[in-house]
Design a protein around this motif. Structure first.
Motif, PDB file in Angstrom:
ATOM      1  N   LEU A 147       0.792  -1.247  -0.090  1.00 51.67           N
ATOM      2  CA  LEU A 147       0.071   0.270  -0.180  1.00 51.67           C
ATOM      3  C   LEU A 147       0.824   1.242  -0.014  1.00 51.67           C
ATOM      4  O   LEU A 147       1.905   1.050   0.670  1.00 51.67           O
ATOM      5  N   PRO A 148       0.172   2.330  -0.537  1.00 53.75           N
ATOM      6  CA  PRO A 148       0.949   3.705  -0.338  1.00 53.75           C
ATOM      7  C   PRO A 148       1.033   3.969   1.073  1.00 53.75           C
ATOM      8  O   PRO A 148       0.031   3.659   1.855  1.00 53.75           O
ATOM      9  N   THR A 149       1.989   4.680   1.534  1.00 47.56           N
ATOM     10  CA  THR A 149       2.515   4.837   2.882  1.00 47.56           C
ATOM     11  C   THR A 149       2.376   6.281   3.164  1.00 47.56           C
ATOM     12  O   THR A 149       2.481   7.016   2.401  1.00 47.56           O
ATOM     13  N   HIS A 150       2.079   6.692   4.677  1.00 54.73           N
ATOM     14  CA  HIS A 150       1.971   7.814   5.042  1.00 54.73           C
ATOM     15  C   HIS A 150       2.549   7.948   6.448  1.00 54.73           C
ATOM     16  O   HIS A 150       2.155   7.071   7.237  1.00 54.73           O
ATOM     17  N   ALA A 151       3.128   9.101   7.254  1.00 51.68           N
ATOM     18  CA  ALA A 151       3.125   9.345   8.674  1.00 51.68           C
ATOM     19  C   ALA A 151       3.320  10.573   8.708  1.00 51.68           C
ATOM     20  O   ALA A 151       3.408  11.730   7.757  1.00 51.68           O
ATOM     21  N   TYR A 152       3.007  11.177  10.072  1.00 46.98           N
ATOM     22  CA  TYR A 152       3.139  12.482  10.572  1.00 46.98           C
ATOM     23  C   TYR A 152       4.694  12.598  10.981  1.00 46.98           C
ATOM     24  O   TYR A 152       5.041  12.275  12.146  1.00 46.98           O
ATOM     25  N   MET A 153       5.585  13.176  10.395  1.00 51.05           N
ATOM     26  CA  MET A 153       6.890  13.561  10.633  1.00 51.05           C
ATOM     27  C   MET A 153       7.322  14.882  10.194  1.00 51.05           C
ATOM     28  O   MET A 153       6.755  15.379   9.491  1.00 51.05           O
ATOM     29  N   GLY A 154       8.376  15.183  10.559  1.00 47.74           N
ATOM     30  CA  GLY A 154       8.882  16.785  10.302  1.00 47.74           C
ATOM     31  C   GLY A 154       8.236  17.512  11.280  1.00 47.74           C
ATOM     32  O   GLY A 154       8.247  18.697  10.797  1.00 47.74           O
ATOM     33  N   LEU A 155       7.714  17.335  12.321  1.00 54.09           N
ATOM     34  CA  LEU A 155       7.037  18.207  13.121  1.00 54.09           C
ATOM     35  C   LEU A 155       7.812  18.162  14.511  1.00 54.09           C
ATOM     36  O   LEU A 155       8.798  17.249  14.799  1.00 54.09           O
ATOM     37  N   SER A 156       7.473  19.125  15.460  1.00 53.73           N
ATOM     38  CA  SER A 156       8.359  19.351  16.690  1.00 53.73           C
ATOM     39  C   SER A 156       7.317  19.466  17.809  1.00 53.73           C
ATOM     40  O   SER A 156       6.318  20.092  17.490  1.00 53.73           O
ATOM     41  N   ASP A 157       7.797  19.218  18.842  1.00 57.31           N
ATOM     42  CA  ASP A 157       6.784  19.457  20.151  1.00 57.31           C
ATOM     43  C   ASP A 157       7.379  20.645  20.670  1.00 57.31           C
ATOM     44  O   ASP A 157       6.866  21.409  21.699  1.00 57.31           O
ATOM     45  N   ALA A 158       8.414  21.338  20.073  1.00 56.74           N
ATOM     46  CA  ALA A 158       9.016  22.822  20.567  1.00 56.74           C
ATOM     47  C   ALA A 158       7.623  23.839  20.351  1.00 56.74           C
ATOM     48  O   ALA A 158       6.957  23.448  19.785  1.00 56.74           O
ATOM     49  N   LYS A 159       7.765  25.024  21.074  1.00 57.83           N
ATOM     50  CA  LYS A 159       6.795  25.849  21.284  1.00 57.83           C
ATOM     51  C   LYS A 159       7.217  27.147  20.227  1.00 57.83           C
ATOM     52  O   LYS A 159       6.318  27.987  20.208  1.00 57.83           O
ATOM     53  N   SER A 160       8.462  27.101  19.994  1.00 63.99           N
ATOM     54  CA  SER A 160       8.910  28.297  18.789  1.00 63.99           C
ATOM     55  C   SER A 160       9.799  27.433  18.095  1.00 63.99           C
ATOM     56  O   SER A 160      10.320  26.408  18.327  1.00 63.99           O
ATOM     57  N   ALA A 161      10.124  28.286  17.026  1.00 67.79           N
ATOM     58  CA  ALA A 161      10.905  27.771  15.725  1.00 67.79           C
ATOM     59  C   ALA A 161      12.228  27.635  16.436  1.00 67.79           C
ATOM     60  O   ALA A 161      13.042  28.563  15.861  1.00 67.79           O
ATOM     61  N   ASP A 162      12.764  27.024  17.354  1.00 66.35           N
ATOM     62  CA  ASP A 162      14.116  26.762  17.775  1.00 66.35           C
ATOM     63  C   ASP A 162      15.087  25.886  17.403  1.00 66.35           C
ATOM     64  O   ASP A 162      14.503  24.965  16.720  1.00 66.35           O
ATOM     65  N   TRP A 163      15.839  25.574  18.349  1.00 62.39           N
ATOM     66  CA  TRP A 163      16.979  24.660  17.971  1.00 62.39           C
ATOM     67  C   TRP A 163      16.222  23.051  18.192  1.00 62.39           C
ATOM     68  O   TRP A 163      16.084  22.273  17.239  1.00 62.39           O
ATOM     69  N   GLN A 164      15.377  23.015  19.456  1.00 60.69           N
ATOM     70  CA  GLN A 164      14.278  21.714  19.199  1.00 60.69           C
ATOM     71  C   GLN A 164      13.516  21.420  18.264  1.00 60.69           C
ATOM     72  O   GLN A 164      13.550  20.421  17.613  1.00 60.69           O
ATOM     73  N   ALA A 165      12.761  22.741  17.490  1.00 60.02           N
ATOM     74  CA  ALA A 165      12.037  22.475  16.566  1.00 60.02           C
ATOM     75  C   ALA A 165      13.012  22.013  15.378  1.00 60.02           C
ATOM     76  O   ALA A 165      12.450  21.163  14.522  1.00 60.02           O
ATOM     77  N   GLY A 166      14.004  22.618  14.989  1.00 58.25           N
ATOM     78  CA  GLY A 166      14.933  22.253  13.748  1.00 58.25           C
ATOM     79  C   GLY A 166      15.478  20.858  13.999  1.00 58.25           C
ATOM     80  O   GLY A 166      15.534  19.953  13.234  1.00 58.25           O
ATOM     81  N   ALA A 167      15.872  20.579  15.223  1.00 51.53           N
ATOM     82  CA  ALA A 167      16.359  19.018  15.527  1.00 51.53           C
ATOM     83  C   ALA A 167      15.348  17.945  15.196  1.00 51.53           C
ATOM     84  O   ALA A 167      15.678  16.849  14.464  1.00 51.53           O
ATOM     85  N   GLU A 168      14.258  18.199  15.755  1.00 50.16           N
ATOM     86  CA  GLU A 168      12.993  17.044  15.629  1.00 50.16           C
ATOM     87  C   GLU A 168      12.548  17.368  14.345  1.00 50.16           C
ATOM     88  O   GLU A 168      12.379  15.888  13.695  1.00 50.16           O
ATOM     89  N   SER A 169      12.340  18.310  13.723  1.00 49.23           N
ATOM     90  CA  SER A 169      11.808  17.989  12.381  1.00 49.23           C
ATOM     91  C   SER A 169      12.718  17.770  11.291  1.00 49.23           C
ATOM     92  O   SER A 169      12.372  16.854  10.589  1.00 49.23           O
ATOM     93  N   ALA A 170      13.971  18.002  11.408  1.00 53.16           N
ATOM     94  CA  ALA A 170      15.093  17.537  10.593  1.00 53.16           C
ATOM     95  C   ALA A 170      15.282  16.070  10.526  1.00 53.16           C
ATOM     96  O   ALA A 170      15.486  15.306   9.524  1.00 53.16           O
ATOM     97  N   MET A 171      15.247  15.516  11.871  1.00 48.26           N
ATOM     98  CA  MET A 171      15.663  14.242  11.891  1.00 48.26           C
ATOM     99  C   MET A 171      14.310  13.362  11.429  1.00 48.26           C
ATOM    100  O   MET A 171      14.343  12.145  10.908  1.00 48.26           O
ATOM    101  N   GLY A 172      13.114  14.021  11.578  1.00 47.34           N
ATOM    102  CA  GLY A 172      11.753  13.367  11.223  1.00 47.34           C
ATOM    103  C   GLY A 172      11.863  13.378   9.537  1.00 47.34           C
ATOM    104  O   GLY A 172      11.772  12.202   9.211  1.00 47.34           O
ATOM    105  N   VAL A 173      12.192  14.376   8.985  1.00 48.75           N
ATOM    106  CA  VAL A 173      12.154  14.391   7.483  1.00 48.75           C
ATOM    107  C   VAL A 173      13.225  13.345   6.894  1.00 48.75           C
ATOM    108  O   VAL A 173      13.103  12.854   5.940  1.00 48.75           O
ATOM    109  N   GLY A 174      14.334  13.477   7.728  1.00 50.52           N
ATOM    110  CA  GLY A 174      15.279  12.831   7.330  1.00 50.52           C
ATOM    111  C   GLY A 174      15.160  11.108   7.483  1.00 50.52           C
ATOM    112  O   GLY A 174      15.388  10.500   6.222  1.00 50.52           O
TER     113      GLY A 174
END
Lengths: 219, 491
Positions: B317-344
């Motif tokens: 089947l074609p696949t999908h996931a929720y990734m490339g998002l972050s639990d951080a509250k602003s577009a900060d280091w945590q946001a970048g690290a979690e999102s980049a790891m997700g999309v990678g």
């Protein structure tokens, strides 16, 4: 003497323009020869054929559409065309030169890329450039500047340890009584450093260096 | 024992990440089948239960027990490829290891640029999200990513789609908030595509259909599955196991639960219309044992995402996931690290549709600035997944023997664009001096400049007048039906 009629001339000039956009030095060389064979004035070939291409490449670079490889290959194609056309220009050649430049990387530093890039772009934009290579002794810079009656001496340094050589170069050029202005560049260099050592200018990147050279050498 | 023959030397290796062996994946599917046969799923919609009963499944109250054969039939009848098409017909091929991104959807907040705090989004923000998405080259689909607070809730779902369709060409990942919200959304898609037949042939939107953990299909979700199936609009199965809260805490068992919920949705969907397009998606989360929050950016959630994707691929089947998002509250280091790891990871796992870019704060807050930054992370992820090209194999000797001015070398000019990704202006790659001269901005502020540049250009994708008028008519009609007064819907 046969001259190329309007239509063919127009096509030839468009092809020259394209050869610069494509960064195709072989095509630029061939088209320059064809232009001479067809009795097109060298100045017309330069001003209406090749230079508009170079200007377009510069614009595309500024717009972020083109990148350094396109800039450099375009400059190389321009130089290939100029190598054919310059000898034919005769007297006009020196009138057309924006200035004579001696460029090199300072003693103890073997970094080539930035210096070559600036040299290539200066040459493509109408300066007469003598690239002395890397690890160039101060005396060599001075000697060549004197021989060529240079307008500019450009010195690159990539290391904080070799940067100090730029100061020695400025002093050497001044004490030799040369009229050449000294421009400095390289990763650790900035405007404050240029002012501190008494250099005549500093540019942040190769494209800015061409503008700086134009501003520094009076017409 | 079989072993795959080594790839030819000239073939570029597609880098992959897996977290389960093939036999382990098969074991998970077998166990999910066992769960469906012995534990069953709760189906809260009467019509859906009737559909299942008519097909011969055993019922006990709201609980339905699914036979292995029925599930296998559904797996067999579901298409393995989904060709989603943008407004102009440009295709997104959801199959194999192809990767596409869309902004995380249905945020209740938007990150305010000035205060760097969340606020309620307006319809204008929904429009701006569509414009920014349209401009992000590495975000191939849009989503109805914001819930406008200045519009009555009863029409918020179709209004988001209305705005998305009027302001971007990209295909839409969307969904309904209410049982009777589907029809008008379908009609809007038909209006843009030209006819129902054309919409079936070239789907313009995917509808998320979320099961409720553990093992429950709500009335809304079950109906949405059936509506989508019958309309030929692709449905995306979104199982949301929350390890340690609404699902077992062990990652493997989360994957089993996700599989069982998804397969039960697949059975309903394929019974309603065999062969209708469907995506094996999901939004697994790790329950934070201190704060009681649901983290989709936790590394364990991402591991489950990759595992579920492996299961989906195994099922064809074609696949999908929720990734490339972050639990951080602003577009900060945590946001970048979690999102980049997700999309990678998503790119390496070959997930066909990845929802998440732009999203913060447990998928509740969108940020236009973060979306612009995530677009860059997506570009790097796609580059990573494209691997190390072997196209110049054998040329090294010749290249090194010749003119070593590589910057001015024709080989460089021919290859550099494919070999080296050039990031956009929000990523700092210039020298310190250049950075300082340009204002010395950090990532967020640099992205804000990009956002302004994009918004200043206005609507990048206006619809033809007659289509826009038809959408207006549909929107007015739905608002009137819901008793909502709309002065003017178009923005």
């Amino acid at each position: 003497m046969t001259e190329v009629p309007g239509e063919g001339r127009h096509e030839l000039l468009a092809a020259m323009n394209q050869s610069i956009l494509d960064g195709d030095d072989e095509a630029a060389d061939r088209l320059a020869r064809e232009a001479l064979a067809a009795r097109i004035e060298p100045l017309e070939a330069i001003d209406r054929g090749f230079t508009p291409g170079l200007r377009e490449v510069g614009r595309l670079f500024e717009d972020g559409e083109y990148f350094l490889p396109e800039l450099v290959t375009a400059a190389q194609a321009m130089q290939a065309a100029m190598a054919v056309l310059r000898p034919v220009l005769g007297e006009q050649a020196s009138e057309r030169t924006l200035g004579r430049v001696v460029i090199g990387t300072v003693p103890g530093d073997i970094h080539d890329i930035g210096k070559t890039l600036v040299g290539t772009l200066l040459a493509a934009n109408g300066f007469e450039v003598s690239d002395e290579g890397v690890d160039v002794p101060i005396e060599r810079f001075v000697e060549r500047a004197r021989e060529l009656d240079a307008d500019l001496v450009c010195a690159s340094a990539l290391l904080t340890t070799t940067m100090a050589m730029q100061r020695d170069l400025v002093n050497a050029v001044r004490s030799a009584g040369l009229r050449a202005r000294v421009l400095v560049g390289g990763a650790p260099v900035n405007q404050a450093w240029a002012e501190e050592i008494g250099a005549d200018g500093y540019a942040e990147n190769a494209a800015a260096a061409v503008d700086l050279a134009r501003r520094t050498v009076p017409p | 024992m079989t072993s795959t023959p080594p790839a030819p030397l000239t073939e570029t290796l597609r880098p992959r990440v897996t977290v389960l062996s093939d036999p382990q994946v098969d074991g998970i599917v077998d166990q999910a089948l066992d769960v469906l046969a012995t534990v069953g799923v709760e189906v809260e919609d009467d019509a859906t239960r009737s559909l299942l009963a008519d097909a011969g499944e055993r019922l006990n109250g709201e609980r339905v027990f699914l036979r292995e054969r029925s599930v296998r039939d559904a797996i067999a009848s579901a298409p393995s490829r989904l060709l989603l098409a943008d407004r102009d017909g440009g295709e997104l091929d959801l199959s194999g290891d192809n990767v596409h991104f869309d902004p995380g959807s249905t945020a209740l907040h938007i990150l305010d640029r000035e205060t760097r705090r969340r606020r309620s989004p307006s319809a204008r923000d929904v429009v701006h999200l569509a414009w920014v998405t349209e401009a992000c080259r590495n975000i191939q689909a849009q989503s109805t990513g914001l819930v406008p607070a200045d519009v009555p809730e009863t029409v918020a779902d179709c209004y988001r789609l209305y705005l998305a369709l009027r302001h971007s060409r990209k295909p839409v990942v969307t969904g309904t908030f209410r049982g009777d919200g589907f029809a008008v959304m379908r009609d809007m898609l038909i209006a843009v595509r030209g006819s129902e037949e054309e919409l079936r042939r070239r789907p313009l939107a995917i509808f998320d259909c979320c099961s409720t953990p553990p093992l429950i299909w709500s009335e809304l979700a079950a109906r949405s599955l059936i509506d989508c199936a019958r309309a030929g609009i692709p449905a995306e199965l979104i199982s949301v196991p929350l390890g340690g809260a609404t699902a077992p805490v062990t990652l493997r068992e989360m994957v089993v639960q996700h599989c069982a919920e998804s397969l039960s949705g697949l059975v309903i969907h394929q019974l309603a219309s065999p062969g209708s397009p469907v995506v094996y998606g999901g939004a697994p989360a790790a329950f934070d044992m201190r704060h009681g929050t649901a983290s989709m950016a936790a590394v364990e959630a991402m591991m489950v995402d990759v595992a579920c994707c492996q299961v989906g691929k195994r099922l064809g089947l074609p696949t999908h996931a929720y990734m490339g998002l972050s639990d951080a509250k602003s577009a900060d280091w945590q946001a970048g690290a979690e999102s980049a790891m997700g999309v990678g990871l998503a790119a390496l796992a070959g997930i066909n549709m990845v929802s998440g870019p732009g999203m913060l704060d447990f998928a509740s807050c969108q940020s236009l600035e973060k979306l612009v930054l995530d677009n860059e992370a997506c570009a790097s992820a796609l580059r990573l997944a494209s691997g190390v090209s072997q196209a110049s194999a054998g040329l090294a000797t010749e290249l090194l023997a010749g003119d070593r001015n590589f910057l001015g070398h024709p080989h460089t000019r021919r290859n550099f664009r494919a070999e080296l990704h050039m990031p956009g202006p929000a990523i700092s790659r210039g020298s310190y001096g250049e950075w300082e001269q340009a204002g010395g901005r950090d990532a967020f502020d640099a992205a804000a400049v990009e956002v302004d540049r994009i918004l200043a250009r206005g609507n990048p994708a206006p619809l033809p007048d007659d289509t826009a008028r038809e959408l207006d008519r549909l929107m007015d009609g739905e608002a009137a039906r819901c008793g909502v007064e709309g002065p003017s819907w178009s923005l």
